[in-house]
Design a protein around this motif. Structure first.
Motif, PDB file in Angstrom:
ATOM      1  N   GLU A 149      58.678 -15.374  59.915  1.00  0.00           N
ATOM      2  CA  GLU A 149      57.341 -15.243  60.503  1.00  0.00           C
ATOM      3  C   GLU A 149      56.711 -13.907  60.137  1.00  0.00           C
ATOM      4  O   GLU A 149      55.504 -13.827  59.868  1.00  0.00           O
ATOM      5  CB  GLU A 149      57.385 -15.387  62.021  1.00  0.00           C
ATOM      6  CG  GLU A 149      55.992 -15.297  62.637  1.00  0.00           C
ATOM      7  CD  GLU A 149      55.962 -15.277  64.150  1.00  0.00           C
ATOM      8  OE1 GLU A 149      54.864 -15.105  64.712  1.00  0.00           O
ATOM      9  OE2 GLU A 149      57.028 -15.404  64.768  1.00  0.00           O
ATOM     10  N   ALA A 150      57.524 -12.843  60.134  1.00  0.00           N
ATOM     11  CA  ALA A 150      56.985 -11.522  59.793  1.00  0.00           C
ATOM     12  C   ALA A 150      56.388 -11.535  58.386  1.00  0.00           C
ATOM     13  O   ALA A 150      55.302 -10.969  58.152  1.00  0.00           O
ATOM     14  CB  ALA A 150      58.080 -10.462  59.895  1.00  0.00           C
ATOM     15  N   LEU A 151      57.061 -12.174  57.441  1.00  0.00           N
ATOM     16  CA  LEU A 151      56.533 -12.269  56.075  1.00  0.00           C
ATOM     17  C   LEU A 151      55.237 -13.070  56.043  1.00  0.00           C
ATOM     18  O   LEU A 151      54.282 -12.706  55.345  1.00  0.00           O
ATOM     19  CB  LEU A 151      57.582 -12.892  55.151  1.00  0.00           C
ATOM     20  CG  LEU A 151      58.757 -11.980  54.772  1.00  0.00           C
ATOM     21  CD1 LEU A 151      59.896 -12.793  54.167  1.00  0.00           C
ATOM     22  CD2 LEU A 151      58.300 -10.896  53.787  1.00  0.00           C
ATOM     23  N   ASN A 209      42.307  -7.602  66.245  1.00  0.00           N
ATOM     24  CA  ASN A 209      41.682  -7.201  64.978  1.00  0.00           C
ATOM     25  C   ASN A 209      42.083  -5.789  64.550  1.00  0.00           C
ATOM     26  O   ASN A 209      41.315  -5.090  63.883  1.00  0.00           O
ATOM     27  CB  ASN A 209      40.153  -7.309  65.066  1.00  0.00           C
ATOM     28  CG  ASN A 209      39.688  -8.739  65.275  1.00  0.00           C
ATOM     29  OD1 ASN A 209      40.198  -9.667  64.635  1.00  0.00           O
ATOM     30  ND2 ASN A 209      38.735  -8.930  66.175  1.00  0.00           N
ATOM     31  N   GLN A 210      43.289  -5.371  64.909  1.00  0.00           N
ATOM     32  CA  GLN A 210      43.835  -4.087  64.455  1.00  0.00           C
ATOM     33  C   GLN A 210      44.879  -4.397  63.377  1.00  0.00           C
ATOM     34  O   GLN A 210      46.087  -4.256  63.579  1.00  0.00           O
ATOM     35  CB  GLN A 210      44.437  -3.325  65.624  1.00  0.00           C
ATOM     36  CG  GLN A 210      43.440  -3.006  66.734  1.00  0.00           C
ATOM     37  CD  GLN A 210      44.064  -2.227  67.871  1.00  0.00           C
ATOM     38  OE1 GLN A 210      44.637  -1.144  67.669  1.00  0.00           O
ATOM     39  NE2 GLN A 210      43.964  -2.760  69.076  1.00  0.00           N
ATOM     40  N   THR A 211      44.380  -4.809  62.225  1.00  0.00           N
ATOM     41  CA  THR A 211      45.239  -5.396  61.203  1.00  0.00           C
ATOM     42  C   THR A 211      46.231  -4.395  60.617  1.00  0.00           C
ATOM     43  O   THR A 211      47.396  -4.729  60.382  1.00  0.00           O
ATOM     44  CB  THR A 211      44.379  -6.010  60.083  1.00  0.00           C
ATOM     45  OG1 THR A 211      43.386  -6.856  60.665  1.00  0.00           O
ATOM     46  CG2 THR A 211      45.233  -6.838  59.142  1.00  0.00           C
ATOM     47  N   LEU A 212      45.788  -3.181  60.372  1.00  0.00           N
ATOM     48  CA  LEU A 212      46.708  -2.186  59.804  1.00  0.00           C
ATOM     49  C   LEU A 212      47.871  -1.893  60.750  1.00  0.00           C
ATOM     50  O   LEU A 212      49.022  -1.757  60.311  1.00  0.00           O
ATOM     51  CB  LEU A 212      45.954  -0.891  59.490  1.00  0.00           C
ATOM     52  CG  LEU A 212      45.157  -0.876  58.179  1.00  0.00           C
ATOM     53  CD1 LEU A 212      44.365   0.422  58.071  1.00  0.00           C
ATOM     54  CD2 LEU A 212      46.076  -1.038  56.975  1.00  0.00           C
ATOM     55  N   ALA A 213      47.560  -1.788  62.037  1.00  0.00           N
ATOM     56  CA  ALA A 213      48.629  -1.560  63.014  1.00  0.00           C
ATOM     57  C   ALA A 213      49.591  -2.745  63.040  1.00  0.00           C
ATOM     58  O   ALA A 213      50.802  -2.569  63.178  1.00  0.00           O
ATOM     59  CB  ALA A 213      48.024  -1.336  64.401  1.00  0.00           C
ATOM     60  N   ALA A 214      49.049  -3.947  62.900  1.00  0.00           N
ATOM     61  CA  ALA A 214      49.893  -5.142  62.868  1.00  0.00           C
ATOM     62  C   ALA A 214      50.808  -5.117  61.654  1.00  0.00           C
ATOM     63  O   ALA A 214      52.002  -5.441  61.746  1.00  0.00           O
ATOM     64  CB  ALA A 214      49.019  -6.390  62.851  1.00  0.00           C
ATOM     65  N   VAL A 215      50.257  -4.721  60.504  1.00  0.00           N
ATOM     66  CA  VAL A 215      51.051  -4.653  59.276  1.00  0.00           C
ATOM     67  C   VAL A 215      52.268  -3.750  59.457  1.00  0.00           C
ATOM     68  O   VAL A 215      53.383  -4.078  59.036  1.00  0.00           O
ATOM     69  CB  VAL A 215      50.183  -4.159  58.095  1.00  0.00           C
ATOM     70  CG1 VAL A 215      51.063  -3.720  56.919  1.00  0.00           C
ATOM     71  CG2 VAL A 215      49.225  -5.253  57.653  1.00  0.00           C
ATOM     72  N   ASN A 216      52.073  -2.606  60.092  1.00  0.00           N
ATOM     73  CA  ASN A 216      53.191  -1.682  60.300  1.00  0.00           C
ATOM     74  C   ASN A 216      54.306  -2.316  61.119  1.00  0.00           C
ATOM     75  O   ASN A 216      55.495  -2.103  60.843  1.00  0.00           O
ATOM     76  CB  ASN A 216      52.690  -0.409  60.993  1.00  0.00           C
ATOM     77  CG  ASN A 216      51.851   0.450  60.067  1.00  0.00           C
ATOM     78  OD1 ASN A 216      52.018   0.423  58.855  1.00  0.00           O
ATOM     79  ND2 ASN A 216      50.931   1.216  60.641  1.00  0.00           N
ATOM     80  N   ARG A 217      53.944  -3.096  62.122  1.00  0.00           N
ATOM     81  CA  ARG A 217      54.963  -3.756  62.950  1.00  0.00           C
ATOM     82  C   ARG A 217      55.711  -4.825  62.161  1.00  0.00           C
ATOM     83  O   ARG A 217      56.940  -4.936  62.236  1.00  0.00           O
ATOM     84  CB  ARG A 217      54.304  -4.374  64.187  1.00  0.00           C
ATOM     85  CG  ARG A 217      53.672  -3.358  65.117  1.00  0.00           C
ATOM     86  CD  ARG A 217      54.715  -2.484  65.776  1.00  0.00           C
ATOM     87  NE  ARG A 217      54.123  -1.475  66.655  1.00  0.00           N
ATOM     88  CZ  ARG A 217      54.786  -0.774  67.547  1.00  0.00           C
ATOM     89  NH1 ARG A 217      56.103  -0.944  67.687  1.00  0.00           N
ATOM     90  NH2 ARG A 217      54.181   0.125  68.297  1.00  0.00           N
ATOM     91  N   LYS A 234      60.428  -7.836  69.798  1.00  0.00           N
ATOM     92  CA  LYS A 234      59.464  -6.924  70.413  1.00  0.00           C
ATOM     93  C   LYS A 234      58.428  -6.470  69.393  1.00  0.00           C
ATOM     94  O   LYS A 234      57.223  -6.414  69.687  1.00  0.00           O
ATOM     95  CB  LYS A 234      60.197  -5.715  70.994  1.00  0.00           C
ATOM     96  CG  LYS A 234      59.284  -4.737  71.725  1.00  0.00           C
ATOM     97  CD  LYS A 234      58.633  -5.386  72.946  1.00  0.00           C
ATOM     98  CE  LYS A 234      57.809  -4.391  73.738  1.00  0.00           C
ATOM     99  NZ  LYS A 234      57.218  -5.009  74.957  1.00  0.00           N
ATOM    100  N   GLU A 235      58.889  -6.136  68.177  1.00  0.00           N
ATOM    101  CA  GLU A 235      57.961  -5.739  67.122  1.00  0.00           C
ATOM    102  C   GLU A 235      56.980  -6.866  66.803  1.00  0.00           C
ATOM    103  O   GLU A 235      55.781  -6.624  66.605  1.00  0.00           O
ATOM    104  CB  GLU A 235      58.735  -5.347  65.858  1.00  0.00           C
ATOM    105  CG  GLU A 235      59.570  -4.093  65.981  1.00  0.00           C
ATOM    106  CD  GLU A 235      58.733  -2.845  66.170  1.00  0.00           C
ATOM    107  OE1 GLU A 235      57.676  -2.715  65.521  1.00  0.00           O
ATOM    108  OE2 GLU A 235      59.126  -1.992  66.980  1.00  0.00           O
ATOM    109  N   MET A 236      57.478  -8.093  66.777  1.00  0.00           N
ATOM    110  CA  MET A 236      56.611  -9.234  66.494  1.00  0.00           C
ATOM    111  C   MET A 236      55.582  -9.421  67.604  1.00  0.00           C
ATOM    112  O   MET A 236      54.405  -9.710  67.339  1.00  0.00           O
ATOM    113  CB  MET A 236      57.451 -10.510  66.339  1.00  0.00           C
ATOM    114  CG  MET A 236      58.327 -10.535  65.108  1.00  0.00           C
ATOM    115  SD  MET A 236      57.405 -10.374  63.549  1.00  0.00           S
ATOM    116  CE  MET A 236      56.340 -11.819  63.633  1.00  0.00           C
ATOM    117  N   GLU A 237      56.001  -9.277  68.837  1.00  0.00           N
ATOM    118  CA  GLU A 237      55.075  -9.439  69.957  1.00  0.00           C
ATOM    119  C   GLU A 237      53.932  -8.429  69.859  1.00  0.00           C
ATOM    120  O   GLU A 237      52.747  -8.785  70.026  1.00  0.00           O
ATOM    121  CB  GLU A 237      55.820  -9.260  71.275  1.00  0.00           C
ATOM    122  CG  GLU A 237      54.921  -9.428  72.502  1.00  0.00           C
ATOM    123  CD  GLU A 237      55.608  -9.012  73.789  1.00  0.00           C
ATOM    124  OE1 GLU A 237      55.614  -9.820  74.727  1.00  0.00           O
ATOM    125  OE2 GLU A 237      56.129  -7.882  73.845  1.00  0.00           O
TER     126      GLU A 237
END
Length: 293
Positions: A224-226, A200-208, A188-191
């Motif tokens: 994949e997360a890494l 293009n919300q990169t910072l929010a993506a980084v947190n997930r 779910k976090e990856m999705e």
């Protein structure tokens, strides 16, 4: 509401369908009929015939073996009604929860198990009651495209089993299910993280993605997360953090396709993830994680 009266109302309702009715009238009749049926179901119980407790319990167990779960629940409830302070009544509470679980009535299974634990927190069946609560939540887990509240409840309940009863026969199965639940939550976090990247919300993506790496690091989603962190940090111009993520990916998953993709991205930026010493990798990795400096 008496059974004969319900039957009479059903008959009058069916007969009335022969006449033209407005949609509102039809809906009103249906709601009233459903309410009567629900009230009747809630009050349903066996006629009181005093019998030995073992006989009632064994009849309940027989109905359970036949997969006649509603009847089994009635019989187990009868044990409690006629012999409320017996050992059989205590066991019947758990068996009611089990029969409800087998009938896929998960809310009732959870409620019955919690009632047992409220009355007998130190009972000999407590480990199984906790386990029934956990698997009732577990069996309701939905795909990662939907809300994962039930998944979180399942994780907490499964952890209850392993923490409270580490030596019980249910702890091992609970542990295996915990791994599956963590994988679900990581998915779910990856999705969500991927969606942020596409938006293009990169910072929010980084947190997930960092949540997956730090909280669900043993799941199948970690490589994949890494890699997504490598992509995200390079986009943000955070070269050291990107290098740390890529080096960690290469150290733990050197043969993965995710590392091959990260390696290409990093080397194009003049960064070599394989040149880092373990100490440097740890230092950079610390910066990458929440609270790192």
């Amino acid at each position: 509401m008496q059974k004969a009266e319900i039957h009479s109302r059903k008959l009058r309702f069916v007969m009335s369908l022969r006449k033209p009715l407005s949609g509102l009238v039809i809906i009103t009749c249906l709601v009233a009929l459903t309410a009567c049926q629900s009230a009747n179901k809630r009050r349903q119980e066996l006629a009181y015939v005093e019998r030995p407790v073992e006989q009632i319990y064994n009849q309940a167990a027989t109905e359970l073996d036949k997969r006649n779960y509603p009847r089994a629940i009635l019989m187990f409830n009868e044990v409690e009604r006629q012999h409320p302070y017996s050992e059989w009544a205590r066991k019947s509470m758990v068996m009611t929860a089990f029969a409800s679980y087998k009938a896929h009535d998960y809310d009732e299974a959870i409620s019955a198990a919690q009632r047992y634990l409220g009355l007998h927190p130190g009972g000999s069946e407590a480990d199984y009651a906790y386990y029934l609560i956990a698997v009732s939540y577990f069996d309701q887990i939905v795909d990662i495209g939907r809300d994962q509240k039930t998944t979180e409840l399942a994780l907490n309940a499964l952890r209850d089993v392993t923490r409270r009863f580490p030596e019980s026969p249910y702890a091992r199965d609970a542990s295996l299910k915990i791994d599956m639940v963590k994988d679900q939550l990581a998915g779910k976090e990856m999705e969500i993280g991927r969606w942020y990247l596409r938006s293009n919300q990169t910072l929010a993506a980084v947190n997930r993605f960092r949540t997956v790496v730090t909280t669900y690091d043993t799941t199948s989603h970690t490589p994949e997360a890494l890699h997504r962190l490598v992509e995200s940090y390079l986009t943000l111009g955070l070269r050291d953090q990107a290098l740390a993520a890529g080096s960690t990916l290469g150290y733990n998953y050197p043969q993965s396709d995710w590392y091959k993709m990260s390696y290409r991205l990093l080397t194009k930026q003049g960064l070599d993830p394989e040149a880092l010493t373990p100490e440097t990798r740890r230092t950079l990795l610390q910066r990458m994680l929440p609270g790192g400096k």
